[in-house]
Design an enzyme around this catalytic site. Structure first.
Site, mmCIF file in Angstrom:
data_model
loop_
_atom_site.group_PDB
_atom_site.id
_atom_site.type_symbol
_atom_site.label_atom_id
_atom_site.label_comp_id
_atom_site.label_asym_id
_atom_site.label_seq_id
_atom_site.Cartn_x
_atom_site.Cartn_y
_atom_site.Cartn_z
ATOM 1 N N GLY A 1 3.320 15.466 77.128
ATOM 2 C CA GLY A 1 4.440 14.774 76.523
ATOM 3 C C GLY A 1 4.002 14.056 75.258
ATOM 4 O O GLY A 1 2.818 13.781 75.054
ATOM 5 N N CYS A 2 4.962 13.743 74.407
ATOM 6 C CA CYS A 2 4.634 13.119 73.120
ATOM 7 C C CYS A 2 4.130 11.687 73.298
ATOM 8 O O CYS A 2 3.084 11.315 72.740
ATOM 9 C CB CYS A 2 5.841 13.166 72.188
ATOM 10 S SG CYS A 2 7.394 12.593 72.929
ATOM 11 N N TYR A 3 4.841 10.875 74.074
ATOM 12 C CA TYR A 3 4.363 9.506 74.309
ATOM 13 C C TYR A 3 2.984 9.498 74.983
ATOM 14 O O TYR A 3 2.085 8.757 74.555
ATOM 15 C CB TYR A 3 5.356 8.727 75.171
ATOM 16 C CG TYR A 3 6.608 8.267 74.481
ATOM 17 C CD1 TYR A 3 6.558 7.513 73.305
ATOM 18 C CD2 TYR A 3 7.867 8.558 75.008
ATOM 19 C CE1 TYR A 3 7.722 7.080 72.679
ATOM 20 C CE2 TYR A 3 9.035 8.127 74.390
ATOM 21 C CZ TYR A 3 8.960 7.389 73.229
ATOM 22 O OH TYR A 3 10.108 6.963 72.615
ATOM 23 N N THR B 1 0.573 11.589 74.794
ATOM 24 C CA THR B 1 -0.472 11.937 73.830
ATOM 25 C C THR B 1 -0.877 10.722 73.015
ATOM 26 O O THR B 1 -2.068 10.438 72.829
ATOM 27 C CB THR B 1 0.010 13.064 72.899
ATOM 28 O OG1 THR B 1 0.196 14.259 73.677
ATOM 29 C CG2 THR B 1 -1.000 13.341 71.793
ATOM 30 N N SER B 2 0.108 9.967 72.545
ATOM 31 C CA SER B 2 -0.185 8.817 71.682
ATOM 32 C C SER B 2 -0.870 7.686 72.436
ATOM 33 O O SER B 2 -1.589 6.880 71.834
ATOM 34 C CB SER B 2 1.108 8.302 71.035
ATOM 35 O OG SER B 2 1.957 7.693 72.000
#
EC number: 1.2.1.38
Length: 349
Positions: free
Chosen positions: A152-154, A156-157
């Site tokens: 997921g994008c969140y 990863t960050s």
């Protein structure tokens, strides 16, 4: 160098599908041979996305696993959650390698999936086989996988800065706070009231507080680093911009740990990683620094009054947070250099 493969994208007309086309168009080892879309079946991809005129010969097909596998050797599955797990088992049975961009294969527990996604998992036997596709942390398992669950994008960050620190015992796993902001493309392309211009413009809001589906994904993987269960306090926010994620992580350091030690640890860990940059003392990243790229930038500081550490990380949610990571995984799975088709500099302004 790997060989050239025929590539299919299922769900090619969502934002991640369109971004996959943009990235793969310049990949010497990917021949786009099949793109699917139920809504736009029969239409040129250039009709759906007018910026993709260079690949206007690609005609959207109805979703058909058999035809996709006949047309392609490697499949990017950019279908919605639940739909993806209905399709992926057949793709694998037909011999395709798959990168799945939904959440359907990220969690190792079918029970956890059912709790957070409100439905029973249809292919629980595949969950142990799916490699988690964050290359900087799980590179070796990705290389040998037939199924990779794109992160997921969140997560990863958040995971890129926190994973090494938990591994080294430098932060308290019981006190992890992640405050994340995302551009609206992270909500997908389907029309919804909450993502209308008049609803978003000149505004800024939190959403799904303590209930976002990326929470179990982060807790599952960060627990691997910590060697124990972890509970993250995570709050996502929606920004009135199209791209970008900025995550601010608040962390309680363990004894003797300060910002310089944390920065040094992250710099050492990511020194040879082409897509991760740890900024020098005093610098903080901005989403505009990574727009359109597969980069993650992070900055480290500390609040001397409270003794807490603060790490800020940024990614482009559609590239490093989705399609760029998927291409990075494709490269690892097929023997291409990991940076192939991903070495473009960020766009600015």
């Amino acid at each position: 160098m790997g060989r050239t493969l025929r590539v299919a994208i299922l769900g090619a007309t969502g934002y991640t599908g369109g971004e996959l086309i943009r990235l793969l168009h310049r990949h010497p080892g990917a021949e786009l041979s099949f793109v699917s879309s139920e809504r736009f079946a029969g239409q040129s991809i250039a009709k759906v996305y007018t910026h993709l005129q260079a690949v206007g010969h690609l005609i959207c097909q109805p979703m058909d696993a058999k035809k996709a596998c006949e047309a392609a050797d490697f499949i990017f599955c950019a279908l919605p959650h639940v739909t993806s797990m209905e399709v992926v088992p057949e793709l694998l049975q037909r011999g395709a390698k798959v990168v799945d961009l939904s959440a359907d294969f990220r969690l190792k527990s079918a029970e956890t999936y059912a709790h957070w996604y409100g439905t029973q998992h249809l292919a629980p036997e595949l969950l142990p086989q799916a490699a988690y596709g964050l290359p900087e942390l799980f590179r070796e398992s990705i290389k040998g996988a037939n199924l990779v669950a794109n992160p997921g994008c969140y997560p990863t960050s958040v995971q890129l800065p926190l994973f090494p620190l938990l591994q080294e015992g430098m932060i308290d796993p019981a006190l992890v706070i992640a405050d994340s902001k995302s551009g609206v493309s992270g909500a997908g392309r389907s029309p919804a009231q909450g993502t209308l211009f008049a609803e978003l413009s000149e505004g800024f809001k939190a959403y799904k507080v303590e209930a976002h589906r990326h929470i179990p994904e982060m807790e599952q993987n960060l627990a691997l680093a910590a060697g124990k269960e972890i509970k993250i306090r995570f709050t996502p926010h929606l920004l009135p911009q199209s791209r970008g994620i900025l995550s601010t992580c608040y962390l309680r350091p363990t004894s003797g740990v300060n910002a310089q030690r944390v920065r040094d640890t992250l710099m050492t860990r990511y020194r040879d990683e082409p897509f991760v940059t740890v900024l020098p003392h005093g610098d903080m990243p901005a989403t505009s620094d990574v727009r359109g790229s597969n980069a993650c930038h992070m900055g480290v500081t500390e609040d001397l009054r409270s003794g807490w550490l603060i790490i800020v990380s940024v990614i482009d949610n559609l590239v490093k947070g989705a399609s760029g990571a998927a291409v990075q995984n494709f490269n690892l799975m097929t023997g291409w250099d990991e940076t192939t088709a991903l070495d473009s500099l960020p766009m600015f302004p």
